[in-house]
Design a protein around this motif. Structure first.
Motif, short mmCIF file in Angstrom:
data_model
loop_
_atom_site.label_atom_id
_atom_site.label_comp_id
_atom_site.label_asym_id
_atom_site.label_seq_id
_atom_site.Cartn_x
_atom_site.Cartn_y
_atom_site.Cartn_z
N UNK A 172 0.86 -1.18 0.00
CA UNK A 172 0.00 0.00 0.00
C UNK A 172 0.90 1.24 0.00
N UNK A 173 0.52 2.24 -0.78
CA UNK A 173 1.28 3.49 -0.84
C UNK A 173 0.70 4.48 0.16
N UNK A 174 1.52 4.90 1.13
CA UNK A 174 1.10 5.85 2.16
C UNK A 174 1.77 7.20 1.90
N UNK A 175 0.96 8.25 1.85
CA UNK A 175 1.51 9.59 1.73
C UNK A 175 1.93 10.07 3.12
N UNK A 176 3.17 10.48 3.23
CA UNK A 176 3.71 10.86 4.53
C UNK A 176 3.42 12.34 4.84
N UNK A 177 2.96 12.56 6.08
CA UNK A 177 2.73 13.91 6.58
C UNK A 177 3.50 14.09 7.88
N UNK A 178 3.92 15.29 8.15
CA UNK A 178 4.56 15.65 9.42
C UNK A 178 3.71 16.74 10.06
N UNK A 179 3.17 16.42 11.24
CA UNK A 179 2.29 17.36 11.95
C UNK A 179 1.12 17.81 11.07
N UNK A 180 0.60 16.86 10.29
CA UNK A 180 -0.57 17.13 9.45
C UNK A 180 -0.27 17.79 8.13
N UNK A 210 -3.31 6.86 4.12
CA UNK A 210 -3.67 6.11 2.93
C UNK A 210 -5.01 6.63 2.42
N UNK A 211 -5.19 6.60 1.12
CA UNK A 211 -6.36 7.26 0.55
C UNK A 211 -7.69 6.79 1.11
N UNK A 212 -7.82 5.49 1.40
CA UNK A 212 -9.13 5.03 1.84
C UNK A 212 -9.13 4.56 3.30
N UNK A 213 -8.08 4.90 4.07
CA UNK A 213 -8.11 4.66 5.52
C UNK A 213 -7.96 6.01 6.20
N UNK A 214 -9.00 6.49 6.86
CA UNK A 214 -8.96 7.86 7.39
C UNK A 214 -8.04 8.05 8.57
N UNK A 215 -7.66 6.98 9.27
CA UNK A 215 -6.85 7.12 10.48
C UNK A 215 -5.37 7.16 10.12
N UNK A 235 -10.43 -9.18 1.51
CA UNK A 235 -9.11 -9.27 0.85
C UNK A 235 -9.24 -8.83 -0.60
N UNK A 236 -10.19 -9.40 -1.31
CA UNK A 236 -10.35 -9.08 -2.74
C UNK A 236 -10.88 -7.66 -2.94
N UNK A 237 -11.83 -7.23 -2.10
CA UNK A 237 -12.44 -5.91 -2.29
C UNK A 237 -11.45 -4.79 -1.99
N UNK A 238 -10.69 -4.93 -0.91
CA UNK A 238 -9.75 -3.88 -0.52
C UNK A 238 -8.59 -3.78 -1.51
N UNK A 239 -8.03 -4.91 -1.93
CA UNK A 239 -6.94 -4.86 -2.89
C UNK A 239 -7.42 -4.32 -4.24
N UNK A 256 -6.05 -0.89 -6.12
CA UNK A 256 -5.58 -0.86 -7.51
C UNK A 256 -6.32 0.21 -8.31
N UNK A 257 -7.63 0.33 -8.07
CA UNK A 257 -8.41 1.34 -8.79
C UNK A 257 -7.93 2.74 -8.46
N UNK A 258 -7.56 2.97 -7.20
CA UNK A 258 -7.09 4.29 -6.79
C UNK A 258 -5.58 4.46 -6.99
N UNK A 259 -4.94 3.42 -7.55
CA UNK A 259 -3.50 3.46 -7.87
C UNK A 259 -2.65 3.76 -6.64
N UNK A 260 -3.01 3.07 -5.54
CA UNK A 260 -2.22 3.21 -4.31
C UNK A 260 -1.75 1.83 -3.85
#
Length: 658
Positions: free
Chosen positions: A125-133, A186-191, A249-253, A257-261
């Motif tokens: 999974x591709x995670x975009x990194x943030x520092x202090x938001x 991550x795009x579809x995990x809000x936490x 497993x299948x739905x999340x992966x 892939x659809x969101x290219x992350x």
């Protein structure tokens, strides 16, 4: 190189030559790279490489000796982070693994490929990194063996050697501060999740990960609910809550892939392919690095991107391209285009082994010595300057001084001898340990001599009398001619298979040597009067021709001058222009059973009827003979020392105590 190939008698149509270092070829290499770049499958990132501080270039692992020094400059090699180009092979880990089942077996290569890819049970999974938001522009790919539980991720773990801690990353200073983690979203995990310099992975679903999260005082979300029937469903996972683990497993992966992350199934050990080459003569990567636009692909109509002509190359110091100012500082193209794809042009892959050369290395220092630095006069080679030697066979390399010039070997032994030696030493997929003094070369030389003797034998026998007359042959001689006929057809069948299907050229040569043995044992009257000997010898020479064309041409010329030829095959012309020999139809209609001759201490004692298939297995033939009335009568109470099954005819010889 063309001169060397021609000297080996290799028949190439040079009008169809493809030279991969020429621009008209590598423009298509660059075109394919651009297609990968546009699809997001070619990208840049920092990676650790072997760096020669003297030559100021990157070294492959095999160019670093056992002491960690460069094979060329001798400098101590450094580990350095450089920006490199990669192909995203991890996106295709599962398809690559599954597709192996559709391929033919390649001498164990399929198993090697499957092991290299690994079990594809998780994904990145591709995670975009943030520092202090705040956005940092950095993305961190994290592998999860249980992607369905990604909503429970508490932290992302990286190794202490990760590029984020050592390269030019914008989050490096933050991560280096003790107990000051960055955050990943991550795009579809809000936490958000925390990034820690550690050597485990996400998410928190087992005892090991749980203990790490507790030790770091991290919060996490429970995302799995167990039921009495042993099943588990997702909770606290947004739209995926309520799904079983398999469904999630299948739905999340799929959504990843659809969101290219990420979300592409792969293994934890498969890595993206580093393709950068730090050499002036390498094919230029067709990408312009624009200060405003970032990396921009060169337009197709501007391909190929060729290297600039430089006044001189010293082989030392920094890249010579630093002096090519106009070439490096080019304009940004800002052009996009779309074209069609390509089709794989190959029908079959033949996996080729290496020819390894003998290396001589000082045991104490690991230094590779040249042959001029070694004394070969004794039983064992020794270094001229003293020191214990380690003698091994390794891939031929200039740095190991174990290369071989084909011209020298050809001049010493002849072109056909070298060709036959290479083919006979090992099957194509196996490595050849090049040592002509102690290996297969003596056998190859003897076989060539025996082929020459067979032609001389036929020409001499035909000088003894009148026109050949098969009716003059006696019963024993007719049996001999039948055996020659059978062995000829068997050799044609086997050699044709080896040449066209499995490419076991060493096995083809072994079969031709077997036919040579049969013809060499033929009596003078059979040679003088039989059609079978003449046609078997003709077929033997024709099947030898692709491997030893010069020798076969001389043998064929001598065979076509034989007095009173019986076979229409000997009609002259060059051997390479003759049609390939075919199996006689009568041979293909051979009975399912054969009469197996039984010998005891080299004396014929009778026959036993066995199936053709059974006649080829020693243990089975021995058992059938011993159980037969003949065996019960002659061998039941005798001590058998050895049983020999003939590979050329239906015959078994029992050696027993008298």
């Amino acid at each position: 190189m063309r001169e060397q190939l021609d000297s080996l008698g290799l028949c190439f149509n040079w009008d169809r030559e493809v030279t991969t270092c020429l621009p008209d070829y590598y423009r298509w290499t660059q075109y394919l790279f651009i297609k990968l770049f546009e699809a997001g499958l070619a990208y840049q990132k920092e990676a650790v490489v072997n760096w020669d501080p003297v030559d100021q270039t990157v070294l492959a692992d095999e160019q670093v000796d056992e002491n960690g020094c460069s094979w060329r400059s001798g400098a101590l090699v450094e580990q350095k982070l450089l920006t490199q180009w990669f192909i995203k092979t991890t996106n295709y880990g599962k398809p690559l693994l599954d597709a192996l089942a559709d391929l033919p077996e390649w001498y164990g290569v399929k198993a090697m490929q499957a092991n290299w890819i690994g079990e594809c049970t998780g994904c990145y999974f591709d995670f975009k990194l943030k520092v202090n938001g705040k956005e940092t522009g950095e993305t961190l790919s994290a592998y999860s063996s249980s992607p369905e539980t990604v909503f429970g991720a508490a932290y992302l773990a990286i190794l202490p050697s990760h590029r984020l801690l050592h390269g030019s990353s914008s989050v490096r200073s933050v991560l280096e501060k003790a107990f000051q983690p960055g955050r990943g979203e991550q795009n579809f995990t809000p936490t958000p999740t925390c990034v820690w310099a550690h050597n485990t992975h996400l998410p928190v679903i087992d005892e090991e990960d749980l203990s790490v999260a507790k030790a770091l005082n991290l919060k996490w979300i429970t995302v799995l609910k167990s039921h009495e029937d042993g099943t588990e469903t997702l909770i606290n996972s947004d739209e995926f809550s309520g799904l079983t683990r398999e469904e999630a497993f299948h739905s999340i992966t799929q959504k990843a892939r659809e969101q290219k992350v990420g979300g592409h199934l792969t293994s934890s050990k498969l890595r993206d392919w580093l393709i950068s080459r730090q050499r002036y003569w390498g094919t230029p990567i067709p990408v312009v690095h624009c200060g405003s636009c970032g990396p921009v692909a060169v337009p197709e109509e501007d391909l190929p991107v060729t290297l600039p002509k430089l006044p001189s190359l010293s082989g030392k110091g920094a890249s010579p391209l630093e002096s090519a100012y106009d070439w490096v500082n080019c304009k940004c193209p800002r052009v996009l285009w779309i074209t069609g794809g390509t089709q794989e042009p190959f029908r079959k892959l033949l996996v080729q082994g290496l020819i390894k050369g003998q290396t001589f290395k000082l045991a104490d220092s690991g230094q590779y010595l040249k042959k001029e630095e070694i004394d070969f006069t004794g039983n064992e080679p020794v270094a001229l300057n003293g020191g214990r030697l380690e003698v091994t066979f390794e891939k031929m390399s200039k740095s190991k001084h174990n290369g071989l010039d084909p011209q020298e070997v050809v001049q010493q032994y002849g072109v056909d001898t070298v060709r036959l030696y290479i083919l006979y030493a090992a099957p194509p997929e196996q490595d050849i340990l090049w040592n002509v003094k102690t290996d297969a070369l003596p056998g190859v030389l003897r076989w060539q001599s025996r082929l020459w003797q067979l032609v001389t034998k036929l020409r001499g026998a035909r000088q003894l009398g009148d026109f050949p007359n098969p009716s003059l042959l006696k019963k024993k001689e007719l049996t001999e001619t039948k055996r020659i006929w059978q062995n000829k057809n068997y050799a044609i069948k086997e050699v044709t298979t080896h040449f066209t299907e499995d490419f076991l050229f060493n096995a083809a040569m072994s079969r031709l040597m077997g036919l040579t043995n049969t013809l060499s044992s033929a009596t003078v009257r059979v040679v003088q009067h039989s059609l079978e000997f003449e046609e078997a010898l003709a077929a033997l020479i024709m099947m030898t021709a692709p491997m030893a064309p010069h020798l076969a041409s001389e043998l064929w010329a001598g065979l076509c001058q034989v007095k009173n030829p019986v076979s229409p095959l000997l009609r002259g012309g060059d051997v390479l222009q003759q049609p390939w020999p075919t199996v006689d139809p009568e041979y293909l209609e051979a009975p399912d059973f054969v009469e197996l001759s039984v010998l005891i201490n080299n004396k014929a004692c009778g026959t036993v009827t066995v199936s053709v298939q059974e006649s080829k297995e020693l243990d089975l033939v021995q058992k059938l003979v011993l159980e037969s009335p003949l065996g019960q009568k002659l061998l039941r109470e005798r001590s058998i020392k050895r049983a020999i099954l003939s590979p050329r005819t239906a015959l078994i010889n029992f050696l027993v105590d008298e």
